[in-house]
Design a protein around this motif. Structure first.
Motif, PDB file in Angstrom:
ATOM      1  N   ALA A   1     105.268  16.203  -5.686  1.00 47.21           N
ATOM      2  CA  ALA A   1     105.113  16.477  -7.119  1.00 47.21           C
ATOM      3  C   ALA A   1     104.553  15.282  -7.880  1.00 47.21           C
ATOM      4  N   LEU A   2     105.065  14.086  -7.652  1.00 42.71           N
ATOM      5  CA  LEU A   2     104.598  12.911  -8.397  1.00 42.71           C
ATOM      6  C   LEU A   2     103.143  12.616  -8.071  1.00 42.71           C
ATOM      7  N   ALA A   3     102.799  12.561  -6.784  1.00 38.43           N
ATOM      8  CA  ALA A   3     101.416  12.282  -6.392  1.00 38.43           C
ATOM      9  C   ALA A   3     100.483  13.361  -6.914  1.00 38.43           C
ATOM     10  N   ARG A   4     100.891  14.605  -6.798  1.00 34.13           N
ATOM     11  CA  ARG A   4     100.034  15.694  -7.263  1.00 34.13           C
ATOM     12  C   ARG A   4      99.804  15.595  -8.766  1.00 34.13           C
ATOM     13  N   GLY A   5     100.849  15.286  -9.528  1.00 32.04           N
ATOM     14  CA  GLY A   5     100.700  15.157 -10.966  1.00 32.04           C
ATOM     15  C   GLY A   5      99.725  14.061 -11.354  1.00 32.04           C
ATOM     16  N   LEU A   6      99.818  12.904 -10.686  1.00 32.19           N
ATOM     17  CA  LEU A   6      98.906  11.802 -10.982  1.00 32.19           C
ATOM     18  C   LEU A   6      97.470  12.141 -10.599  1.00 32.19           C
ATOM     19  N   ILE A   7      97.288  12.825  -9.480  1.00 30.46           N
ATOM     20  CA  ILE A   7      95.939  13.180  -9.028  1.00 30.46           C
ATOM     21  C   ILE A   7      95.333  14.255  -9.930  1.00 30.46           C
ATOM     22  N   GLU A   8      96.118  15.254 -10.292  1.00 31.29           N
ATOM     23  CA  GLU A   8      95.607  16.298 -11.192  1.00 31.29           C
ATOM     24  C   GLU A   8      95.253  15.718 -12.560  1.00 31.29           C
ATOM     25  N   GLU A   9      96.062  14.773 -13.012  1.00 29.04           N
ATOM     26  CA  GLU A   9      95.784  14.112 -14.297  1.00 29.04           C
ATOM     27  C   GLU A   9      94.446  13.393 -14.255  1.00 29.04           C
ATOM     28  N   ALA A  10      94.175  12.679 -13.146  1.00 27.60           N
ATOM     29  CA  ALA A  10      92.910  11.950 -13.022  1.00 27.60           C
ATOM     30  C   ALA A  10      91.731  12.917 -12.913  1.00 27.60           C
ATOM     31  N   ALA A  11      91.892  13.993 -12.131  1.00 27.76           N
ATOM     32  CA  ALA A  11      90.797  14.944 -11.939  1.00 27.76           C
ATOM     33  C   ALA A  11      90.450  15.665 -13.233  1.00 27.76           C
ATOM     34  N   ALA A  12      91.452  15.895 -14.071  1.00 27.73           N
ATOM     35  CA  ALA A  12      91.203  16.629 -15.320  1.00 27.73           C
ATOM     36  C   ALA A  12      90.281  15.877 -16.263  1.00 27.73           C
ATOM     37  N   ARG A  13      90.173  14.573 -16.090  1.00 29.25           N
ATOM     38  CA  ARG A  13      89.296  13.777 -16.963  1.00 29.25           C
ATOM     39  C   ARG A  13      87.828  13.995 -16.626  1.00 29.25           C
ATOM     40  N   PHE A  14      87.564  14.479 -15.405  1.00 36.76           N
ATOM     41  CA  PHE A  14      86.162  14.632 -14.971  1.00 36.76           C
ATOM     42  C   PHE A  14      85.991  16.024 -14.369  1.00 36.76           C
ATOM     43  N   PRO A  15      86.101  17.073 -15.162  1.00 38.24           N
ATOM     44  CA  PRO A  15      86.112  18.433 -14.602  1.00 38.24           C
ATOM     45  C   PRO A  15      84.831  18.834 -13.901  1.00 38.24           C
ATOM     46  N   ASP A  16      83.700  18.222 -14.235  1.00 39.86           N
ATOM     47  CA  ASP A  16      82.429  18.614 -13.623  1.00 39.86           C
ATOM     48  C   ASP A  16      82.075  17.801 -12.381  1.00 39.86           C
ATOM     49  N   LYS A  17      82.787  16.713 -12.158  1.00 39.55           N
ATOM     50  CA  LYS A  17      82.399  15.807 -11.077  1.00 39.55           C
ATOM     51  C   LYS A  17      83.496  15.626 -10.018  1.00 39.55           C
ATOM     52  N   VAL A  18      84.701  16.109 -10.317  1.00 41.18           N
ATOM     53  CA  VAL A  18      85.823  15.901  -9.394  1.00 41.18           C
ATOM     54  C   VAL A  18      86.487  17.248  -9.113  1.00 41.18           C
ATOM     55  N   ARG A  19      86.765  17.491  -7.825  1.00 40.96           N
ATOM     56  CA  ARG A  19      87.462  18.701  -7.426  1.00 40.96           C
ATOM     57  C   ARG A  19      88.716  18.332  -6.623  1.00 40.96           C
ATOM     58  N   LEU A  20      89.697  19.219  -6.703  1.00 39.04           N
ATOM     59  CA  LEU A  20      90.903  19.060  -5.894  1.00 39.04           C
ATOM     60  C   LEU A  20      90.823  19.959  -4.670  1.00 39.04           C
ATOM     61  N   PHE A  21      91.391  19.465  -3.567  1.00 30.57           N
ATOM     62  CA  PHE A  21      91.536  20.296  -2.367  1.00 30.57           C
ATOM     63  C   PHE A  21      92.959  20.132  -1.866  1.00 30.57           C
TER      64      PHE A  21
END
Length: 675
Positions: free
Chosen positions: A600-620
């Motif tokens: 949960a903690l790692a996922r929250g931090l990673i999703e937070e970072a990815a949300a700043r760049f919605p067109d250039k960063v994707r989650l898998f």
């Protein structure tokens, strides 16, 4: 002449053997009870050097020394019990071990028969090396060192005797040089200091030097002066300090090995007339254990290791006592019915026995080599009903020879670590888009899956280092307080990716959990107040993404695979055991809710970072292929897809994840549509 051939029997030395073997057994069976019990092997080295050295000096003095006779006596002493244990291990392994385990056992049987176990174990130490408790013949390293010593030592003593030189000076000089080599290597390369023969020879040379002193003084009667009484007490105190104070976390052998070595030398040097030697060491129970100490040493670890293998590494608890008792019985039977009949008897039969011993040892070695070359005989009948199979595909690690690769020179700057560092094995392909994977060992395993799953593996490159969070400006510190040396490598890798136009996609994957829960400590590379693990993780990830996105890279942030604990993997491995058949519902999975809570903690931090760049960063998320709605599984169909540590995927497991990543609509640009 016959009176010179052997030292007068000293029952106290058998008692000292008993202390050594009991310390080793307790350490192996209950390591927390006697953390320094492993030093019993060092005591054996001293005893061996003393007894064999004394025999050689007396035979040289009598003019009866013969290399042929020396090696014949060594064979009659060493071979019978060794052959029995090697063949017994192969026989049990046929029914109990999986293919890769049986293959490893075959390799170690061959090494044991050739007395090079220490060298084989030295070469095996590496990133994906099998844990020590899963090597049933691990303890043969000490026998290898002894026999390598006796290949050289008798020749040297015979030469010095012929030249009428004083052996004491040569022995002391060699001991000092050997000890110096041990001190030099123990901090920089502990495995070499432990397993290489020259860094352990000083212990045997110490015993041999004492034997020469006693030979020159012709000390035949017991020594009972106050000085010798105090010397024996001091020796016992040093041994007690060694077994209770030392532990496996100390830099050993190093200077710490002086404790058991000096303790043994003081006890032997005190003579058998002192109270400690006469009443304690020479007591009947101690002598009995000392007499069977050699076969007991060979049997005890073989049984304990097999027990640990069958329990998949779970503690043996009360089972250890049962296995030790079995080892005592087997040791006595081996001594009584194998060792004594072959070692002694009618002189006219000695040549026949010796030829038989050499032939049997060679056969044992060839059998082991055959098992090793045949990949552990995976089709043998004992494995017919095994429910799951281990993925035997080895990970493709960057070998030492690749340190001269141009990319390696640039990124690693001469500090490439074979077995821990992973990178593109050849030069970069030109004029086609490439994908770079950066991460720690979890990123490295994802790379293995991608390179295996795609038809164009040359277009995937790997720029990772084990135990390194792939974020700029952040270093990782191991539990022992030492840096994992992640910087400047990680920064170099990011810079290399940024200025390489062929690299269009970057995948970031790591064992994020260990950097956030204290398994690894994060530290800023620049001075300043630290915002804590989560804060450093957030800053490092943000800085890394900004640097990559400024270079117009498309980034995939891969969440981590589920982390199976030891209990889960023990249940999984029970499905692999020929002797422990169970059904796949025996616990070889974890609830998906547990995985989501852990991440949960790692996922929250990673999703937070990815949300700043919605067109250039994707989650898998690997959980999409490794889990269903309820559970995350450590197996797929007939294959176990996790390594025993429970957090590293096997190659087949990594391929499953990679296939989903390659097929994802927002997958890798090299193989799929760009966003």
């Amino acid at each position: 002449m016959h009176t010179h051939r052997h030292l007068a029997y000293r029952p106290d030395i058998d008692g000292l053997r008993a202390i050594a073997i009991l310390a080793v057994i307790v350490f192996h069976a209950y390591p927390r009870s006697l953390p320094g019990g492993f030093v019993g092997v060092d005591v054996f080295f001293v005893i061996s050097g003393y007894l064999i050295g004394g025999i050689i000096f007396r035979n040289l003095d009598a003019g009866s020394f013969s290399l042929t006779d020396f090696y014949a006596r060594r064979a009659r002493r060493i071979f019978p019990a060794l052959i029995t244990v090697l063949l017994g291990g192969l026989a049990f392994g046929w029914f109990a071990l999986l293919a890769d385990e049986y293959q490893a056992l075959g390799k170690h049987v061959a090494a044991g028969a050739g007395f090079v176990s220490n060298l084989v174990l030295w070469r095996e130490s590496g990133y994906f090396d099998t844990a020590a408790e899963f090597k049933p013949l691990l303890h043969l390293w000490s026998l290898g060192i002894e026999e390598q010593f006796y290949l050289v030592y008798p020749l040297l003593m015979a030469l010095l005797w012929r030249l009428r030189a004083n052996p004491a000076y040569t022995l002391l000089t060699l001991a000092v040089v050997s000890f110096g080599g041990n001190l030099y290597l123990v901090h920089s390369d502990a495995a070499s200091a432990f397993f290489l023969p020259f860094t352990r020879f000083w212990e045997l040379l110490g015993g041999s030097t004492l034997a020469y002193v006693h030979f020159r003084r012709a000390t035949a009667k017991p020594l009972t002066s106050t000085r010798h009484q105090l010397q024996a007490v001091a020796g016992m105190l040093l041994l007690a300090a060694a077994v209770f104070v030392l532990d496996k976390d100390k830099d050993f052998p190093g200077a710490w090995a002086l404790l058991p070595t000096l303790g043994a030398l003081l006890l032997i040097g005190a003579g058998q007339g002192t109270w400690v030697n006469r009443r304690l060491l020479a007591s009947r129970p101690m002598v009995f254990i000392g007499v069977i100490s050699y076969p007991l040493y060979l049997w005890h670890w073989l049984l304990l290791s097999f027990g640990l293998i069958l329990r998949s590494g779970e503690p043996l608890h009360h089972r250890a006592a049962v296995l030790v008792a079995a080892a005592l019985l087997l040791a006595w039977l081996t001594f009584r019915y194998v060792e004594r009949p072959l070692r002694f008897g009618a002189p006219e039969l000695q040549r026949v026995k010796l030829l038989a011993l050499w032939s049997l040892l060679a056969c044992a070695g060839l059998l082991g080599l055959t098992v090793y070359r045949a990949d552990g005989l995976p089709e043998r009948p004992a494995l017919a009903d095994v429910r799951l199979k281990i993925d035997r595909d080895p990970p493709r690690l960057a070998a030492d020879g690749y340190r001269s690769n141009g990319i390696a020179k640039e990124l690693f700057q001469g500090k490439f670590r074979p077995g821990e560092d992973f990178f593109q094995l050849g030069d970069l392909p030109k004029d086609q888009p490439l994908t770079a994977v950066i991460g720690d060992s979890h990123g490295n395993m994802l790379y293995q899956g991608l390179a295996t799953a795609t038809a164009r593996p040359e277009t995937v490159i790997n720029l990772g280092r084990g135990s390194c969070l792939p974020f700029v400006g952040v270093d990782t510190i191991r539990k022992n307080g030492r840096s994992a040396s992640c910087q400047p490598f990680v920064g170099n890798a990011i810079d290399f990716i940024a200025r390489t136009p062929e690299i269009t996609t970057v995948i970031i994957a790591a064992y994020y959990k260990q950097y956030l829960d204290g398994g690894m400590t994060l530290r800023r590379t620049q001075t300043g107040e630290s915002p804590g693990a989560a804060g450093l993780f957030r800053i490092g990830l943000s800085d890394t993404l900004e640097r990559l996105l400024r270079a117009n890279k498309f980034v995939i942030l891969s969440l981590d695979n589920p982390d199976m604990d030891r209990t889960v993997m023990t249940a999984c491995y029970s499905l692999l055991r020929p002797l422990l058949p169970r059904s796949p519902d025996s616990g070889c999975q974890i609830p998906r809710s547990v995985h989501e809570r852990d991440q949960a903690l790692a996922r929250g931090l990673i999703e937070e970072a990815a949300a700043r760049f919605p067109d250039k960063v994707r989650l898998f998320d690997p959980a999409t292929v490794l889990c269903d709605a309820q559970y995350c599984y450590a197996y797929h169909k007939a294959d176990l897809i996790y390594r025993f540590d429970g957090n590293h995927l096997t190659v087949k497991g990594a391929v499953r994840v990679a296939e989903r990543l390659l097929a994802h609509p927002d997958g890798i640009r090299t193989f799929a549509r760009a966003p």
